[in-house]
Write a protein that holds these residues in place. Structure first.
Motif, PDB file in Angstrom:
ATOM      1  N   MET A 112      40.401  -0.110  57.783  1.00  0.00           N
ATOM      2  CA  MET A 112      40.375   0.647  56.532  1.00  0.00           C
ATOM      3  C   MET A 112      39.521   1.881  56.733  1.00  0.00           C
ATOM      4  O   MET A 112      38.592   1.881  57.523  1.00  0.00           O
ATOM      5  CB  MET A 112      39.706  -0.175  55.425  1.00  0.00           C
ATOM      6  N   SER A 113      39.818   2.889  55.945  1.00  0.00           N
ATOM      7  CA  SER A 113      38.907   4.023  55.925  1.00  0.00           C
ATOM      8  C   SER A 113      37.633   3.584  55.221  1.00  0.00           C
ATOM      9  O   SER A 113      37.629   2.614  54.452  1.00  0.00           O
ATOM     10  CB  SER A 113      39.539   5.206  55.187  1.00  0.00           C
ATOM     11  N   GLU A 114      36.567   4.304  55.486  1.00  0.00           N
ATOM     12  CA  GLU A 114      35.295   3.992  54.844  1.00  0.00           C
ATOM     13  C   GLU A 114      35.423   4.094  53.324  1.00  0.00           C
ATOM     14  O   GLU A 114      34.932   3.236  52.584  1.00  0.00           O
ATOM     15  CB  GLU A 114      34.213   4.947  55.359  1.00  0.00           C
ATOM     16  N   ALA A 115      36.107   5.109  52.853  1.00  0.00           N
ATOM     17  CA  ALA A 115      36.282   5.298  51.413  1.00  0.00           C
ATOM     18  C   ALA A 115      37.070   4.147  50.798  1.00  0.00           C
ATOM     19  O   ALA A 115      36.712   3.629  49.733  1.00  0.00           O
ATOM     20  CB  ALA A 115      36.974   6.630  51.141  1.00  0.00           C
ATOM     21  N   MET A 116      38.127   3.701  51.470  1.00  0.00           N
ATOM     22  CA  MET A 116      38.928   2.588  50.964  1.00  0.00           C
ATOM     23  C   MET A 116      38.086   1.314  50.884  1.00  0.00           C
ATOM     24  O   MET A 116      38.150   0.570  49.896  1.00  0.00           O
ATOM     25  CB  MET A 116      40.154   2.359  51.847  1.00  0.00           C
ATOM     26  N   TYR A 117      37.295   1.074  51.899  1.00  0.00           N
ATOM     27  CA  TYR A 117      36.423  -0.104  51.931  1.00  0.00           C
ATOM     28  C   TYR A 117      35.483  -0.103  50.723  1.00  0.00           C
ATOM     29  O   TYR A 117      35.342  -1.104  50.024  1.00  0.00           O
ATOM     30  CB  TYR A 117      35.643  -0.098  53.252  1.00  0.00           C
ATOM     31  N   TYR A 118      34.861   1.039  50.459  1.00  0.00           N
ATOM     32  CA  TYR A 118      33.916   1.112  49.347  1.00  0.00           C
ATOM     33  C   TYR A 118      34.615   1.049  47.992  1.00  0.00           C
ATOM     34  O   TYR A 118      34.054   0.513  47.032  1.00  0.00           O
ATOM     35  CB  TYR A 118      33.033   2.351  49.457  1.00  0.00           C
ATOM     36  N   VAL A 119      35.815   1.563  47.886  1.00  0.00           N
ATOM     37  CA  VAL A 119      36.554   1.433  46.626  1.00  0.00           C
ATOM     38  C   VAL A 119      36.846  -0.040  46.357  1.00  0.00           C
ATOM     39  O   VAL A 119      36.625  -0.537  45.247  1.00  0.00           O
ATOM     40  CB  VAL A 119      37.847   2.275  46.635  1.00  0.00           C
ATOM     41  N   LEU A 120      37.298  -0.762  47.376  1.00  0.00           N
ATOM     42  CA  LEU A 120      37.549  -2.194  47.188  1.00  0.00           C
ATOM     43  C   LEU A 120      36.266  -2.936  46.810  1.00  0.00           C
ATOM     44  O   LEU A 120      36.283  -3.803  45.935  1.00  0.00           O
ATOM     45  CB  LEU A 120      38.170  -2.817  48.441  1.00  0.00           C
ATOM     46  N   LEU A 121      35.155  -2.607  47.477  1.00  0.00           N
ATOM     47  CA  LEU A 121      33.877  -3.243  47.118  1.00  0.00           C
ATOM     48  C   LEU A 121      33.532  -2.980  45.660  1.00  0.00           C
ATOM     49  O   LEU A 121      33.080  -3.884  44.946  1.00  0.00           O
ATOM     50  CB  LEU A 121      32.746  -2.701  47.994  1.00  0.00           C
ATOM     51  N   SER A 122      33.744  -1.765  45.216  1.00  0.00           N
ATOM     52  CA  SER A 122      33.369  -1.400  43.849  1.00  0.00           C
ATOM     53  C   SER A 122      34.253  -2.080  42.809  1.00  0.00           C
ATOM     54  O   SER A 122      33.844  -2.223  41.656  1.00  0.00           O
ATOM     55  CB  SER A 122      33.413   0.112  43.668  1.00  0.00           C
ATOM     56  N   LEU A 123      35.441  -2.519  43.196  1.00  0.00           N
ATOM     57  CA  LEU A 123      36.363  -3.121  42.242  1.00  0.00           C
ATOM     58  C   LEU A 123      36.198  -4.631  42.093  1.00  0.00           C
ATOM     59  O   LEU A 123      37.079  -5.314  41.575  1.00  0.00           O
ATOM     60  CB  LEU A 123      37.807  -2.760  42.601  1.00  0.00           C
ATOM     61  N   ALA A 124      35.048  -5.152  42.510  1.00  0.00           N
ATOM     62  CA  ALA A 124      34.744  -6.564  42.255  1.00  0.00           C
ATOM     63  C   ALA A 124      34.689  -6.810  40.747  1.00  0.00           C
ATOM     64  O   ALA A 124      34.974  -7.901  40.268  1.00  0.00           O
ATOM     65  CB  ALA A 124      33.427  -6.957  42.911  1.00  0.00           C
ATOM     66  N   ASN A 125      34.330  -5.764  40.008  1.00  0.00           N
ATOM     67  CA  ASN A 125      34.360  -5.796  38.547  1.00  0.00           C
ATOM     68  C   ASN A 125      35.378  -4.760  38.094  1.00  0.00           C
ATOM     69  O   ASN A 125      35.462  -3.679  38.679  1.00  0.00           O
ATOM     70  CB  ASN A 125      32.989  -5.438  37.964  1.00  0.00           C
ATOM     71  N   PRO A 126      36.153  -5.069  37.061  1.00  0.00           N
ATOM     72  CA  PRO A 126      37.152  -4.103  36.592  1.00  0.00           C
ATOM     73  C   PRO A 126      36.506  -2.781  36.190  1.00  0.00           C
ATOM     74  O   PRO A 126      35.478  -2.761  35.511  1.00  0.00           O
ATOM     75  CB  PRO A 126      37.766  -4.791  35.362  1.00  0.00           C
ATOM     76  N   LEU A 127      37.078  -1.680  36.665  1.00  0.00           N
ATOM     77  CA  LEU A 127      36.551  -0.344  36.367  1.00  0.00           C
ATOM     78  C   LEU A 127      37.686   0.640  36.178  1.00  0.00           C
ATOM     79  O   LEU A 127      38.751   0.490  36.779  1.00  0.00           O
ATOM     80  CB  LEU A 127      35.687   0.153  37.543  1.00  0.00           C
ATOM     81  N   HIS A 128      37.440   1.670  35.403  1.00  0.00           N
ATOM     82  CA  HIS A 128      38.383   2.772  35.307  1.00  0.00           C
ATOM     83  C   HIS A 128      38.030   3.774  36.408  1.00  0.00           C
ATOM     84  O   HIS A 128      36.977   3.689  37.037  1.00  0.00           O
ATOM     85  CB  HIS A 128      38.366   3.417  33.914  1.00  0.00           C
ATOM     86  N   GLY A 129      38.914   4.705  36.661  1.00  0.00           N
ATOM     87  CA  GLY A 129      38.796   5.613  37.801  1.00  0.00           C
ATOM     88  C   GLY A 129      37.460   6.300  37.973  1.00  0.00           C
ATOM     89  O   GLY A 129      36.849   6.221  39.036  1.00  0.00           O
ATOM     90  N   TYR A 130      36.980   6.975  36.929  1.00  0.00           N
ATOM     91  CA  TYR A 130      35.730   7.712  37.100  1.00  0.00           C
ATOM     92  C   TYR A 130      34.543   6.782  37.292  1.00  0.00           C
ATOM     93  O   TYR A 130      33.592   7.114  37.999  1.00  0.00           O
ATOM     94  CB  TYR A 130      35.516   8.694  35.939  1.00  0.00           C
ATOM     95  N   ALA A 131      34.610   5.580  36.728  1.00  0.00           N
ATOM     96  CA  ALA A 131      33.549   4.589  36.955  1.00  0.00           C
ATOM     97  C   ALA A 131      33.576   4.105  38.405  1.00  0.00           C
ATOM     98  O   ALA A 131      32.537   3.781  38.972  1.00  0.00           O
ATOM     99  CB  ALA A 131      33.695   3.417  35.993  1.00  0.00           C
ATOM    100  N   VAL A 132      34.769   4.083  39.010  1.00  0.00           N
ATOM    101  CA  VAL A 132      34.881   3.703  40.425  1.00  0.00           C
ATOM    102  C   VAL A 132      34.142   4.730  41.278  1.00  0.00           C
ATOM    103  O   VAL A 132      33.406   4.367  42.198  1.00  0.00           O
ATOM    104  CB  VAL A 132      36.352   3.573  40.879  1.00  0.00           C
ATOM    105  N   MET A 133      34.297   6.020  40.970  1.00  0.00           N
ATOM    106  CA  MET A 133      33.591   7.052  41.737  1.00  0.00           C
ATOM    107  C   MET A 133      32.083   6.842  41.673  1.00  0.00           C
ATOM    108  O   MET A 133      31.398   6.936  42.689  1.00  0.00           O
ATOM    109  CB  MET A 133      33.953   8.448  41.226  1.00  0.00           C
ATOM    110  N   ASP A 134      31.565   6.532  40.500  1.00  0.00           N
ATOM    111  CA  ASP A 134      30.127   6.273  40.354  1.00  0.00           C
ATOM    112  C   ASP A 134      29.710   5.020  41.115  1.00  0.00           C
ATOM    113  O   ASP A 134      28.662   5.001  41.769  1.00  0.00           O
ATOM    114  CB  ASP A 134      29.751   6.128  38.878  1.00  0.00           C
ATOM    115  N   ALA A 135      30.526   3.960  41.036  1.00  0.00           N
ATOM    116  CA  ALA A 135      30.203   2.708  41.721  1.00  0.00           C
ATOM    117  C   ALA A 135      30.205   2.889  43.232  1.00  0.00           C
ATOM    118  O   ALA A 135      29.344   2.340  43.927  1.00  0.00           O
ATOM    119  CB  ALA A 135      31.190   1.618  41.312  1.00  0.00           C
ATOM    120  N   VAL A 136      31.159   3.662  43.758  1.00  0.00           N
ATOM    121  CA  VAL A 136      31.218   3.923  45.202  1.00  0.00           C
ATOM    122  C   VAL A 136      29.953   4.655  45.644  1.00  0.00           C
ATOM    123  O   VAL A 136      29.346   4.311  46.663  1.00  0.00           O
ATOM    124  CB  VAL A 136      32.491   4.707  45.580  1.00  0.00           C
TER     125      VAL A 136
END
Length: 108
Positions: free
Chosen positions: A9-33
């Motif tokens: 996986m790309s580093e960005a993809m890995y961190y997006v998946l990590l951040s989605l352990a809890n349901p989030l909307h798009g901009y919240a995903v950016m903050d979580a990453v």
């Protein structure tokens, strides 16, 4: 089987998946990453939504609900499996590096 299970996986993809352990909307995903990467990764909306589109296509995440104009994403069981495989792959790389640098290069 998703492509990401067969290739790194790309580093960005890995961190997006990590951040989605809890349901989030798009901009919240950016903050979580940004938070989970300790500020190392600061992605823009284009990068994020490209990754989310790919993760949906590869069945690694689900679109949980649509709240007005916000789409909420969450990692699913297939995504957890792919994330765990990537974690193991990365752990092996770190272990191999420590072994090489700790033992194989000490006499250089």
């Amino acid at each position: 089987m998703p492509k990401s299970e067969n290739s790194p996986m790309s580093e960005a993809m890995y961190y997006v998946l990590l951040s989605l352990a809890n349901p989030l909307h798009g901009y919240a995903v950016m903050d979580a990453v940004k938070k989970v990467s300790n500020g190392r990764i600061n992605m823009g909306p284009g990068t994020l939504y490209g990754i989310l589109k790919r993760l949906l296509k590869e069945n690694l995440i689900n679109l949980e609900e649509v709240d007005g104009t916000r789409k909420v994403y969450h990692i699913n069981a297939v995504g957890h499996e792919a994330l765990n495989k990537e974690f193991e792959r990365l752990s092996t790389l770190v272990h191999d590096g420590k072994s090489y640098l700790g033992e194989g290069r000490s006499n250089d």
